[in-house]
Each structure stands twice: as C-alpha cells, then as structure tokens.
Design an enzyme around this catalytic site. Structure first.
Site, PDB file in Angstrom:
ATOM      1  N   ARG A  34       0.839  -1.210   0.000  1.00 30.28           N
ATOM      2  CA  ARG A  34       0.000   0.000   0.000  1.00 30.28           C
ATOM      3  C   ARG A  34       0.877   1.264   0.000  1.00 30.28           C
ATOM      4  O   ARG A  34       0.589   2.230  -0.690  1.00 30.28           O
ATOM      5  CB  ARG A  34      -0.900   0.028   1.245  1.00 30.28           C
ATOM      6  CG  ARG A  34      -1.816  -1.162   1.390  1.00 30.28           C
ATOM      7  CD  ARG A  34      -3.204  -0.893   0.866  1.00 30.28           C
ATOM      8  NE  ARG A  34      -4.143  -1.869   1.379  1.00 30.28           N
ATOM      9  CZ  ARG A  34      -4.309  -3.092   0.890  1.00 30.28           C
ATOM     10  NH1 ARG A  34      -3.607  -3.485  -0.152  1.00 30.28           N
ATOM     11  NH2 ARG A  34      -5.199  -3.915   1.418  1.00 30.28           N
ATOM     12  N   GLU A 178     -14.315 -14.042  10.225  1.00 34.30           N
ATOM     13  CA  GLU A 178     -14.229 -13.539   8.843  1.00 34.30           C
ATOM     14  C   GLU A 178     -13.991 -14.660   7.830  1.00 34.30           C
ATOM     15  O   GLU A 178     -12.859 -15.046   7.574  1.00 34.30           O
ATOM     16  CB  GLU A 178     -13.100 -12.500   8.724  1.00 34.30           C
ATOM     17  CG  GLU A 178     -12.965 -11.944   7.311  1.00 34.30           C
ATOM     18  CD  GLU A 178     -11.889 -10.871   7.165  1.00 34.30           C
ATOM     19  OE1 GLU A 178     -11.700 -10.399   6.024  1.00 34.30           O
ATOM     20  OE2 GLU A 178     -11.236 -10.503   8.157  1.00 34.30           O
ATOM     21  N   LYS A 220     -17.916 -11.095   9.791  1.00 36.07           N
ATOM     22  CA  LYS A 220     -17.338 -10.207   8.768  1.00 36.07           C
ATOM     23  C   LYS A 220     -17.262 -10.971   7.450  1.00 36.07           C
ATOM     24  O   LYS A 220     -16.244 -11.542   7.099  1.00 36.07           O
ATOM     25  CB  LYS A 220     -15.950  -9.723   9.206  1.00 36.07           C
ATOM     26  CG  LYS A 220     -15.305  -8.779   8.186  1.00 36.07           C
ATOM     27  CD  LYS A 220     -13.999  -8.165   8.681  1.00 36.07           C
ATOM     28  CE  LYS A 220     -13.367  -7.326   7.575  1.00 36.07           C
ATOM     29  NZ  LYS A 220     -12.187  -6.566   8.011  1.00 36.07           N
ATOM     30  N   SER A 262     -14.662  -5.181   2.402  1.00 35.15           N
ATOM     31  CA  SER A 262     -14.805  -4.582   1.069  1.00 35.15           C
ATOM     32  C   SER A 262     -14.173  -5.466  -0.007  1.00 35.15           C
ATOM     33  O   SER A 262     -14.585  -5.429  -1.163  1.00 35.15           O
ATOM     34  CB  SER A 262     -14.223  -3.166   1.027  1.00 35.15           C
ATOM     35  OG  SER A 262     -12.932  -3.114   1.603  1.00 35.15           O
ATOM     36  N   GLY A 263     -13.158  -6.249   0.351  1.00 35.98           N
ATOM     37  CA  GLY A 263     -12.637  -7.298  -0.530  1.00 35.98           C
ATOM     38  C   GLY A 263     -12.273  -6.879  -1.936  1.00 35.98           C
ATOM     39  O   GLY A 263     -12.603  -7.559  -2.897  1.00 35.98           O
ATOM     40  N   GLY A 264     -11.616  -5.730  -2.093  1.00 37.00           N
ATOM     41  CA  GLY A 264     -11.182  -5.336  -3.428  1.00 37.00           C
ATOM     42  C   GLY A 264     -12.170  -4.441  -4.174  1.00 37.00           C
ATOM     43  O   GLY A 264     -11.912  -4.040  -5.301  1.00 37.00           O
ATOM     44  N   ARG A 294      -9.141  -1.162   2.790  1.00 37.07           N
ATOM     45  CA  ARG A 294      -8.769  -0.322   1.643  1.00 37.07           C
ATOM     46  C   ARG A 294      -9.887   0.646   1.246  1.00 37.07           C
ATOM     47  O   ARG A 294      -9.623   1.776   0.832  1.00 37.07           O
ATOM     48  CB  ARG A 294      -8.398  -1.213   0.455  1.00 37.07           C
ATOM     49  CG  ARG A 294      -7.412  -0.519  -0.475  1.00 37.07           C
ATOM     50  CD  ARG A 294      -6.975  -1.327  -1.652  1.00 37.07           C
ATOM     51  NE  ARG A 294      -7.255  -2.744  -1.572  1.00 37.07           N
ATOM     52  CZ  ARG A 294      -7.059  -3.572  -2.570  1.00 37.07           C
ATOM     53  NH1 ARG A 294      -6.593  -3.138  -3.713  1.00 37.07           N
ATOM     54  NH2 ARG A 294      -7.314  -4.859  -2.461  1.00 37.07           N
TER      55      ARG A 294
END
Length: 340
Positions: A34, A178, A220, A262-264, A294
């Site tokens: 990142r 998750e 999650k 959010s997974g991308g 992200r």
C-alpha cells in the site's frame, strides 16, 4: 466483571447505529504494498505515523466504533507519547487485534488455503488484552475456481474459525469471524452465492459444535458479487438482494452485527453496495455495517503521501469516507454526497 458481561459490554460498544469498523490491520507485506503505491517506504516510524494519523482523526468516533489493529500498532504511540489503543479508546473507538498468522496451502485440497495461528493463541490474547484489545479478528479465505473450494477446504476452515472464536470468548474477547470468499476470478454472482452459502452453513455449524455463543460474535463476510473478471457486472441492488437472501438462509438471528469486508471493491462501490443492503434489509434481525480496510484508507493514503504537511488533508479524507459509510448504514447515501 463476568466474562459474559465483558463480552456484552464490548458488543454494545462495537455494534452501534450509524457506525462501523475500520480495518487497519494490514500485515507487513500488505502495508508495504500500500505504501509503495504512494512512494512511501514501509519503516516502523512511517507505519506508526500513518496509523497514528488514522486514530487521531478528529471526529472519527462519530462513524467508527471499532478499529482492528496489527500487533505492532498495539505497542506504538502517538507523537506526544499516548499509546495508540488509548488514542482510539478516547474517541469512543474500541481497539481490537488481528490474531491470525496468514494462510498456507491446505494438504490434500489443491487450490484451497487454511489460516495458521491457533498455537499459543490463548497466551497471545491474554497479552493483547493487557495492551487494551477488547476484540480479535481471524480471516479464512476461499478461492472460487473449477473445483474450489473443496468440501474438505470448507470443513477445515470452518473448524479453525470456530476454535479461534471459542478461545476468544473463553477469555472475554469478542471474536470477529471472517470467512472471505475471494473476488478473484470470472465466476458469476450465482456461483458466488452457492459457495458463500456453503461456507456460511459450515461456519455456523462449527461455531455451534464448539459452543460459541452467537450473541457475542461479529460476522465479517464478503458480499455476494460476481468475480472481478466476470463479463457481467452486478448492480448494487442485485448484490444486496443476493447477499440478503444468503444471509437469511445461514446466519442465526442471535448474531448482533454483520460487518462486511470490502474485498477489493473501490471505496465508492463498497459504500453503494452497503447502502443498497440497508435500503433493502427491511426487518433484518442483525445490524448491517462495514469493516473496511482499503475502501476507507485508499483516499487517505493518496492524500497523505508520507508527508507531515498532508496529515490534515488525509484525516479529512478518512472522515469523509467514514461519514459516507455511516450514511450507507441507514440506506441514506447517494452518489451526490461524493462531491461534497
């Protein structure tokens, strides 16, 4: 305070109308990636400065009720010497900790992964709790491909999640569970639905076997979406419809909160999809919220660029995204709000 009342107090502080969870628990390789995107070197000092910027954002507690931290961050301090978990707590944000040790290939299940880190977990949790962590997070991942996830992969991953959750609850720590069905691939939204349903069924069966109390967990999950390389995209309404149908089939009403990853997805997609879910949720038994990494942080990193003079602009970017997702919690977000 009894273990049960400790768990209840943490759940009450985490699952709050209009608020969600900030995932700031990137591992060292992930945060390096990142940072590299904005030309910042991943040194301990830069990571401390960045995560301090996040947790001291003025007003963040209006829309964020919990933060998932990386182990290193638990021991770090703000520039004026305040422990970062304390900086979060002073904003009314519950500090939590990522406790898994990453994935390895699962033997005899080609293409499937399993997460490590159960060994010594109990002792680590005791130490994390002393440093201020009140909840934990553990992620299992599922790849959608021709034969994946396999029946073995689904079963083993569920078992590991349940063992982790049971250990957490026994120590008065709320587990975030998750199971992430990955976005990678060209699969249809129908195929994602099918896999997600199988995964969630297995997870809740395993939690039940391990006597994990659903009242004191946070789920999650990933949303039900087509693969990122799929020829057909899905609208927020279709994603919401499929995701809600799947949750109603698999998640007990006793679970207090579902905080999506959010997974991308882009920041805007993640907010629009959460908004559609809440607009359509009617009388869903659980609160539907966010636990984004992200999708909250991307604009922050772009604004920051590793420079002290950009801290204020970066904090404003975080506050804005948190506020927009706060609106999506009640189904009142509109794309127009992005312009303000």
């Amino acid at each position: 305070m009894s273990i049960q009342s400790e768990l209840q107090a943490t759940i009450s502080d985490m699952i709050v109308e209009g608020k969600g969870i900030l995932a700031a628990d990137e591992s060292l390789p992930t945060i390096a990636k990142r940072f590299k995107a904005v030309n910042v070197e991943s040194t301990e000092e830069n990571r401390r400065a960045y995560r301090s910027l996040l947790l001291t954002t003025p007003g963040l507690g209006e829309f964020i009720s919990g933060v998932i931290l990386f182990e290193e961050t638990l021991g770090q301090k703000t520039a004026d010497g305040k422990p970062l978990p304390q900086a979060a707590a002073e904003q009314g944000i519950v500090p939590g900790i990522k406790v898994d040790k990453g994935t390895v290939a699962l033997a005899n299940a080609p293409g499937d992964l399993v997460t490590q880190g159960l060994d010594g977990l109990s002792d680590r949790l005791v130490a994390y709790k002393e440093q201020g962590a009140r909840f934990a997070k553990w992620r299992e991942v599922y790849t959608i491909a021709g034969h994946n996830p396999t029946a073995l992969g689904i079963k083993v991953n569920a078992e590991v999640l349940a063992r982790y959750a049971a250990i957490c609850q026994s120590l008065g720590i709320v587990p975030i569970v998750e199971p992430e069905v990955l976005l990678d691939g060209d699969h249809t939204i129908e195929r994602c639905f099918e896999v997600t349903e199988a995964v969630q069924h297995a997870v809740f069966h395993a939690l039940y076997r391990h006597r994990v109390e659903p009242e004191y967990i946070v789920l999650k999950p990933s949303m039900v979406v087509p693969g990122k390389d799929a020829p057909t995209k899905a609208s927020p309404e279709e994603i919401a419809e499929k995701t809600l149908a799947q949750l109603r089939r698999t998640v007990p009403a006793a679970v207090p909160g579902i905080n999506f990853l959010s997974g991308g997805q882009t920041p805007e997609e993640a907010t629009a999809n959460l908004n559609a879910l809440n607009a359509m949720a009617d009388n869903a038994p659980w609160q539907l919220s966010f636990s984004y990494g992200r999708a909250l942080q991307e604009p922050v990193l772009k604004a920051w660029q590793g420079r002290a003079e950009n801290v204020q602009a970066a904090q404003q970017a975080l506050y804005k995204r948190a506020k927009l997702n706060g609106a999506a919690r009640t189904g009142s977000y509109t794309a127009e709000m992005e312009k303000n």
